[in-house]
Scaffold this motif. Structure first.
Motif, PDB file in Angstrom:
ATOM      1  N   GLY A  11     -21.061 -23.752 -24.395  1.00 24.58           N
ATOM      2  CA  GLY A  11     -19.772 -23.073 -24.271  1.00 24.58           C
ATOM      3  C   GLY A  11     -19.672 -21.887 -25.205  1.00 24.58           C
ATOM      4  O   GLY A  11     -19.744 -22.038 -26.421  1.00 24.58           O
ATOM      5  N   GLY A  13     -17.090 -19.783 -25.854  1.00 23.74           N
ATOM      6  CA  GLY A  13     -15.708 -19.346 -26.061  1.00 23.74           C
ATOM      7  C   GLY A  13     -15.502 -18.931 -27.506  1.00 23.74           C
ATOM      8  O   GLY A  13     -16.437 -18.475 -28.185  1.00 23.74           O
ATOM      9  N   ALA A  35     -25.416 -21.982 -24.259  1.00 19.96           N
ATOM     10  CA  ALA A  35     -25.361 -22.146 -22.794  1.00 19.96           C
ATOM     11  C   ALA A  35     -23.915 -22.023 -22.333  1.00 19.96           C
ATOM     12  O   ALA A  35     -23.040 -22.722 -22.832  1.00 19.96           O
ATOM     13  N   PHE A  57      -5.978 -13.511 -13.641  1.00 13.15           N
ATOM     14  CA  PHE A  57      -5.189 -14.383 -12.768  1.00 13.15           C
ATOM     15  C   PHE A  57      -5.371 -14.079 -11.284  1.00 13.15           C
ATOM     16  O   PHE A  57      -4.690 -14.663 -10.455  1.00 13.15           O
ATOM     17  N   GLY A  85     -10.564 -19.736 -19.736  1.00 16.80           N
ATOM     18  CA  GLY A  85     -11.549 -18.688 -19.517  1.00 16.80           C
ATOM     19  C   GLY A  85     -12.935 -19.250 -19.253  1.00 16.80           C
ATOM     20  O   GLY A  85     -13.308 -20.286 -19.797  1.00 16.80           O
ATOM     21  N   LYS A  86     -13.679 -18.528 -18.397  1.00 14.88           N
ATOM     22  CA  LYS A  86     -15.040 -18.935 -18.031  1.00 14.88           C
ATOM     23  C   LYS A  86     -15.930 -17.709 -18.137  1.00 14.88           C
ATOM     24  O   LYS A  86     -15.607 -16.679 -17.551  1.00 14.88           O
ATOM     25  N   ILE A  94      -9.776 -13.854 -21.447  1.00 18.32           N
ATOM     26  CA  ILE A  94      -8.644 -13.736 -20.502  1.00 18.32           C
ATOM     27  C   ILE A  94      -7.303 -13.924 -21.198  1.00 18.32           C
ATOM     28  O   ILE A  94      -6.271 -13.960 -20.551  1.00 18.32           O
ATOM     29  N   CYS A  97      -4.420 -11.688 -26.076  1.00 14.81           N
ATOM     30  CA  CYS A  97      -4.848 -10.909 -27.248  1.00 14.81           C
ATOM     31  C   CYS A  97      -3.937 -11.051 -28.462  1.00 14.81           C
ATOM     32  O   CYS A  97      -4.109 -10.339 -29.446  1.00 14.81           O
ATOM     33  N   GLY A  98      -2.950 -11.944 -28.401  1.00 12.66           N
ATOM     34  CA  GLY A  98      -2.082 -12.131 -29.573  1.00 12.66           C
ATOM     35  C   GLY A  98      -2.849 -12.835 -30.686  1.00 12.66           C
ATOM     36  O   GLY A  98      -3.585 -13.789 -30.424  1.00 12.66           O
ATOM     37  N   GLY A 265     -14.208 -26.258 -25.026  1.00 11.07           N
ATOM     38  CA  GLY A 265     -12.747 -26.123 -24.985  1.00 11.07           C
ATOM     39  C   GLY A 265     -12.092 -27.476 -24.737  1.00 11.07           C
ATOM     40  O   GLY A 265     -12.742 -28.449 -24.325  1.00 11.07           O
ATOM     41  N   LEU A 272     -17.037 -33.278 -20.342  1.00  6.96           N
ATOM     42  CA  LEU A 272     -18.496 -33.333 -20.525  1.00  6.96           C
ATOM     43  C   LEU A 272     -18.893 -34.567 -21.352  1.00  6.96           C
ATOM     44  O   LEU A 272     -19.906 -35.221 -21.059  1.00  6.96           O
ATOM     45  N   TRP A 475      -1.034 -22.290 -22.886  1.00  7.71           N
ATOM     46  CA  TRP A 475      -2.499 -22.472 -22.836  1.00  7.71           C
ATOM     47  C   TRP A 475      -3.082 -22.721 -24.235  1.00  7.71           C
ATOM     48  O   TRP A 475      -4.153 -22.245 -24.571  1.00  7.71           O
ATOM     49  N   ASP A 508     -14.625 -27.123 -31.268  1.00  6.01           N
ATOM     50  CA  ASP A 508     -13.677 -26.275 -30.520  1.00  6.01           C
ATOM     51  C   ASP A 508     -12.298 -26.872 -30.742  1.00  6.01           C
ATOM     52  O   ASP A 508     -12.142 -27.793 -31.555  1.00  6.01           O
ATOM     53  N   LEU A 509     -11.303 -26.404 -29.992  1.00  4.69           N
ATOM     54  CA  LEU A 509      -9.934 -26.873 -30.267  1.00  4.69           C
ATOM     55  C   LEU A 509      -9.720 -28.334 -29.917  1.00  4.69           C
ATOM     56  O   LEU A 509      -8.678 -28.900 -30.265  1.00  4.69           O
TER      57      LEU A 509
HETATM   58  C1  LIG Z   1      -4.297 -17.263 -20.161  1.00  4.19           C
HETATM   59  C2  LIG Z   1      -4.439 -17.567 -21.628  1.00  4.19           C
HETATM   60  C3  LIG Z   1      -3.719 -16.818 -22.559  1.00  4.19           C
HETATM   61  C4  LIG Z   1      -3.842 -17.097 -23.923  1.00  4.19           C
HETATM   62  N1  LIG Z   1      -3.242 -16.261 -24.825  1.00  4.19           N
HETATM   63  C5  LIG Z   1      -3.512 -16.410 -26.142  1.00  4.19           C
HETATM   64  C6  LIG Z   1      -3.066 -15.442 -27.082  1.00  4.19           C
HETATM   65  O1  LIG Z   1      -2.493 -14.401 -26.741  1.00  4.19           O
HETATM   66  N2  LIG Z   1      -3.314 -15.682 -28.403  1.00  4.19           N
HETATM   67  C7  LIG Z   1      -3.977 -16.800 -28.829  1.00  4.19           C
HETATM   68  O2  LIG Z   1      -4.141 -16.972 -30.046  1.00  4.19           O
HETATM   69  N3  LIG Z   1      -4.451 -17.702 -27.954  1.00  4.19           N
HETATM   70  C8  LIG Z   1      -4.257 -17.516 -26.624  1.00  4.19           C
HETATM   71  N4  LIG Z   1      -4.803 -18.390 -25.725  1.00  4.19           N
HETATM   72  C9  LIG Z   1      -5.556 -19.546 -26.241  1.00  4.19           C
HETATM   73  C10 LIG Z   1      -6.944 -19.199 -26.795  1.00  4.19           C
HETATM   74  O3  LIG Z   1      -7.602 -18.249 -26.004  1.00  4.19           O
HETATM   75  C11 LIG Z   1      -7.740 -20.507 -26.893  1.00  4.19           C
HETATM   76  O4  LIG Z   1      -7.019 -21.395 -27.734  1.00  4.19           O
HETATM   77  C12 LIG Z   1      -9.147 -20.361 -27.451  1.00  4.19           C
HETATM   78  O5  LIG Z   1      -9.892 -19.420 -26.742  1.00  4.19           O
HETATM   79  C13 LIG Z   1      -9.822 -21.725 -27.391  1.00  4.19           C
HETATM   80  O6  LIG Z   1     -11.123 -21.622 -27.877  1.00  4.19           O
HETATM   81  P1  LIG Z   1     -12.206 -22.724 -27.527  1.00  4.19           P
HETATM   82  O7  LIG Z   1     -13.481 -22.294 -28.150  1.00  4.19           O
HETATM   83  O8  LIG Z   1     -11.659 -24.059 -27.887  1.00  4.19           O
HETATM   84  O9  LIG Z   1     -12.334 -22.726 -25.933  1.00  4.19           O
HETATM   85  P2  LIG Z   1     -12.596 -21.544 -24.912  1.00  4.19           P
HETATM   86  O10 LIG Z   1     -12.348 -20.223 -25.535  1.00  4.19           O
HETATM   87  O11 LIG Z   1     -11.821 -21.875 -23.696  1.00  4.19           O
HETATM   88  O12 LIG Z   1     -14.157 -21.619 -24.609  1.00  4.19           O
HETATM   89  C14 LIG Z   1     -14.788 -22.678 -23.928  1.00  4.19           C
HETATM   90  C15 LIG Z   1     -16.033 -22.129 -23.252  1.00  4.19           C
HETATM   91  O13 LIG Z   1     -16.862 -23.208 -22.840  1.00  4.19           O
HETATM   92  C16 LIG Z   1     -17.362 -22.950 -21.537  1.00  4.19           C
HETATM   93  N5  LIG Z   1     -17.687 -24.227 -20.905  1.00  4.19           N
HETATM   94  C17 LIG Z   1     -16.821 -25.212 -20.588  1.00  4.19           C
HETATM   95  N6  LIG Z   1     -17.494 -26.250 -20.031  1.00  4.19           N
HETATM   96  C18 LIG Z   1     -18.800 -25.908 -20.007  1.00  4.19           C
HETATM   97  C19 LIG Z   1     -19.982 -26.563 -19.544  1.00  4.19           C
HETATM   98  N7  LIG Z   1     -19.928 -27.784 -18.984  1.00  4.19           N
HETATM   99  N8  LIG Z   1     -21.152 -25.906 -19.656  1.00  4.19           N
HETATM  100  C20 LIG Z   1     -21.222 -24.679 -20.228  1.00  4.19           C
HETATM  101  N9  LIG Z   1     -20.128 -24.011 -20.674  1.00  4.19           N
HETATM  102  C21 LIG Z   1     -18.931 -24.625 -20.567  1.00  4.19           C
HETATM  103  C22 LIG Z   1     -16.186 -22.236 -20.868  1.00  4.19           C
HETATM  104  O14 LIG Z   1     -16.586 -21.556 -19.697  1.00  4.19           O
HETATM  105  C23 LIG Z   1     -15.715 -21.322 -21.994  1.00  4.19           C
HETATM  106  O15 LIG Z   1     -16.439 -20.127 -22.013  1.00  4.19           O
HETATM  107  C24 LIG Z   1      -4.688 -18.155 -24.354  1.00  4.19           C
HETATM  108  C25 LIG Z   1      -5.416 -18.899 -23.428  1.00  4.19           C
HETATM  109  C26 LIG Z   1      -5.304 -18.607 -22.070  1.00  4.19           C
HETATM  110  C27 LIG Z   1      -6.120 -19.404 -21.088  1.00  4.19           C
END
Ligand SMILES: Cc1cc2nc3c(=O)[nH]c(=O)nc-3n(C[C@H](O)[C@H](O)[C@H](O)COP(=O)(O)OP(=O)(O)OC[C@H]3O[C@@H](n4cnc5c(N)ncnc54)[C@H](O)[C@@H]3O)c2cc1C
Length: 558
Positions: A11, A13, A35, A57, A85-86, A94, A97-98, A265, A272, A475, A508-509
């Protein structure tokens, strides 16, 4: 022959990209595979700050997992958008940006709960400075009272470009006047660990381009970091209790000599884990998945900040036009509300929770202004315009779940945030929307108001009616593989290790014991940074360095 690496991060992200990059940049330079299920997301158009909403969206957008919740009981069965996001950058590619940092008391509470100072504010503040590269210039210097980030509390040498936007909406000062007229204070820096008051957070946008975890951490990968897009991982491979690699949905096996780290995420990570045999034994049994570790808390404890809105129709000021590609940050206020702490719903909470909410930096609600007119049935006219705000509940007490729909890794998980099932959350949202209505009726707006939008009046019944028809997720999903002290109450320990397993961590979160009272991307970046330091120390990789080539410092501007 099967490919093998020292570390595999699943992931790319916010957390995963940071972790993989930092590990790869250590002096020992281990081989790291990152990956990612989605694409390389390299189309420059997708990085346009202004177009981000439409790109993310659009129906069947390849950048969005496109999740929805199961029908929500308290919302007349609504299925709420649960986008994720993917692709490289994950949800940072996606999101809106806050950039907000959250209350220092939240991090100190986290450190207390897991008995580890690495999650306390002092360390988080240090780590944030590795992430942050703030250009503190503001477009309107007459607004120094409203926004004045002090250089000693911020950094301009981290990886992620942050700014306060290039042009602010013309009426931005009015909301500060209204907040003061309603008895709230102004906070000239909501990102220094104390968010209480009306303020403006920064945005991860520089020169019109959004900064994502991929642009900030993966744009110039060293040769020991392999970035593998289009590689959705189906399961983690185990030898006994030791994670030894992963398998993609199309059957590729990728081996890890040292560790597998899951960073998918808060929705995909528990999915998973369960598909790999890690989770509540009864849940795994339903789908004939052999249990590798019986961990009841996998997929439990889902927390999020849901929100609802109120607005007004104002007489248009013909001199105050907003440029369509303006990157104005949204004014945001974090408020304590006496009506919340004096309520029976608050007084019925566990004493520790009550005590936490009394701490100086912990808000009851967040109010974010300039919300889109689409929340209401309203179209702007020649002479009128819309002004609205949303209220996000802080400290949510409802706890949701992520469970499997089937044992097929291509199926979406079943996601039930159980929004507003806890009476405290219902109370907070009603009081918060009422507070927005009060702020919107302050003298600065009252003289221009043509009509109210949202609840008919400020009675509990009218506000509840409006909320149930108009509730959204911010989100901020968190907590579904939470950190804690033992395998009965948590999934990982404070070194991110999954209880009962070897060489398997979650970063992650999902690991948050509770959702931080802020917009959550900053926490996800911080977790990637802390985990890199934990792993570097355990494996003797040397000091985790800031990858200098990536960073263009904005020193002169801070
Ligand atoms: C529409 C939207 C608006 C938001 N606006 C804001 C904002 O303005 N400000 C803010 O602070 N936060 C915002 N957030 C929240 C913030 O973006 C997330 O809290 C943060 O990105 C989470 O980070 P993460 O690493 O936990 O997960 P993510 O950033 O979601 O990353 C997870 C990654 O793992 C990948 N993945 C998942 N499963 C698999 C798998 N089986 N194999 C390989 N890869 C996999 C996904 O494709 C993704 O790329 C928003 C979220 C969304 C969806």
């Amino acid at each position: 022959m099967e490919e093998s690496y020292d570390f595999i991060v699943v992931g790319a992200g916010a957390s995963g990209a940071v972790l993989a990059s930092r590990l790869a940049h250590t002096p020992v330079a281990p081989s790291v595979l990152l990956a990612e299920a989605g694409s390389s997301n390299s189309d420059a158009a997708n990085l346009s700050a202004a177009d981000r909403f439409t790109v993310a969206f659009a129906p069947n957008s390849p950048l969005n997992w496109g999740y929805k919740t199961v029908p929500q009981n308290h919302l007349s069965g609504q299925e709420v958008d649960y986008s994720r996001g993917k692709g490289l950058g994950g949800s940072t590619a996606i999101n809106f940006c806050g950039w907000t940092v959250g209350p220092k008391d939240d991090y100190d509470e986290w450190a207390d709960l897991v008995e580890d100072e690495r999650f306390g504010w002092k360390n988080v503040d240090r780590v944030l400075k590795r992430v942050e590269n703030l250009d503190a210039t503001i477009p309107d210097t007459t607004m120094r009272k409203q926004l004045n980030a002090k250089s000693k509390e911020h950094s301009n040498s981290g990886n992620l470009h942050l700014s306060y936007g290039n042009a602010w909406v013309p009426d931005i000062a009015d909301i500060f006047t209204a907040a003061e007229q309603s008895g709230h204070s102004i906070n000239a820096d909501v990102n220094n660990g104390n968010p209480i008051g009306m303020g403006i957070g920064s945005v991860c946008i520089a020169n019109g381009i959004r900064a994502t975890s991929a642009s900030a951490y993966l744009s110039q990968p060293p040769s020991n970091l392999k970035i593998l897009p289009d590689a959705p991982i189906a399961r983690i491979l185990f030898e006994g209790k030791r994670a030894v690699g992963v398998e993609t949905i199309d059957g590729r096996r990728l081996l890890a000599r040292k560790e597998v780290i899951v960073s998918g995420g808060a929705l995909n990570t528990p999915q998973l884990l369960m598909l790999s045999g890690i989770g509540p034994a009864e849940e795994l049994k339903k789908y004939n998945i052999p249990t590798v570790a019986n961990l009841p808390m996998v997929g439990r404890n889902l927390q999020d900040h849901c929100f609802s809105a109120a607005g007004v129709v104002l007489k248009k000021d013909p001199n105050a036009q907003v440029s369509p590609d303006s990157q104005s940050p949204t004014p945001m206020g974090w408020f304590k509300l006496p009506s919340v702490t004096s309520s029976p719903e608050f007084q019925s909470l566990p004493l520790r929770t009550q005590k936490h909410m009394y701490k100086p930096t912990i808000p009851a609600v967040e109010v974010a202004t300039h919300s889109p007119a689409s929340f209401f049935d309203y179209e702007p006219t020649e002479t009128t315009t819309h002004f609205g705000a949303i209220c996000l509940i802080m400290n949510p007490q409802s706890r949701g779940t992520v469970t499997l729909r089937s044992s097929n890794p291509s199926d979406t998980p079943l996601i039930d945030p159980k929004f507003l099932t806890h009476p405290f959350d219902r109370l907070v949202l009603i009081e918060g929307v009422r507070e927005i209505m009060r702020i919107l009726s302050a003298p600065v707006y009252a003289s221009r108001t043509v009509q109210k939008l949202g609840p008919q009046d400020d009675s509990d019944e009218s506000i509840w009616d409006s909320i149930t028809g108009n509730l959204r997720s911010s989100w901020h999903m968190s907590g579904t593989a939470c950190m804690g002290l033992n395998a009965e109450e948590a999934v990982v320990n404070s070194s991110f290790k999954v209880f009962g397993l070897e060489a398997c961590r979650v970063v992650d979160l999902s690991v948050c014991p509770f959702v931080i009272n802020a917009h959550t991307q900053s926490t996800a970046y911080v977790l990637g940074e802390i985990a890199a330091e934990v792993l570097a120390e355990e494996y003797g990789l040397g000091e985790v360095r800031i990858s200098e080539k990536v960073v263009q410092s904005s020193k002169e501007k801070l």
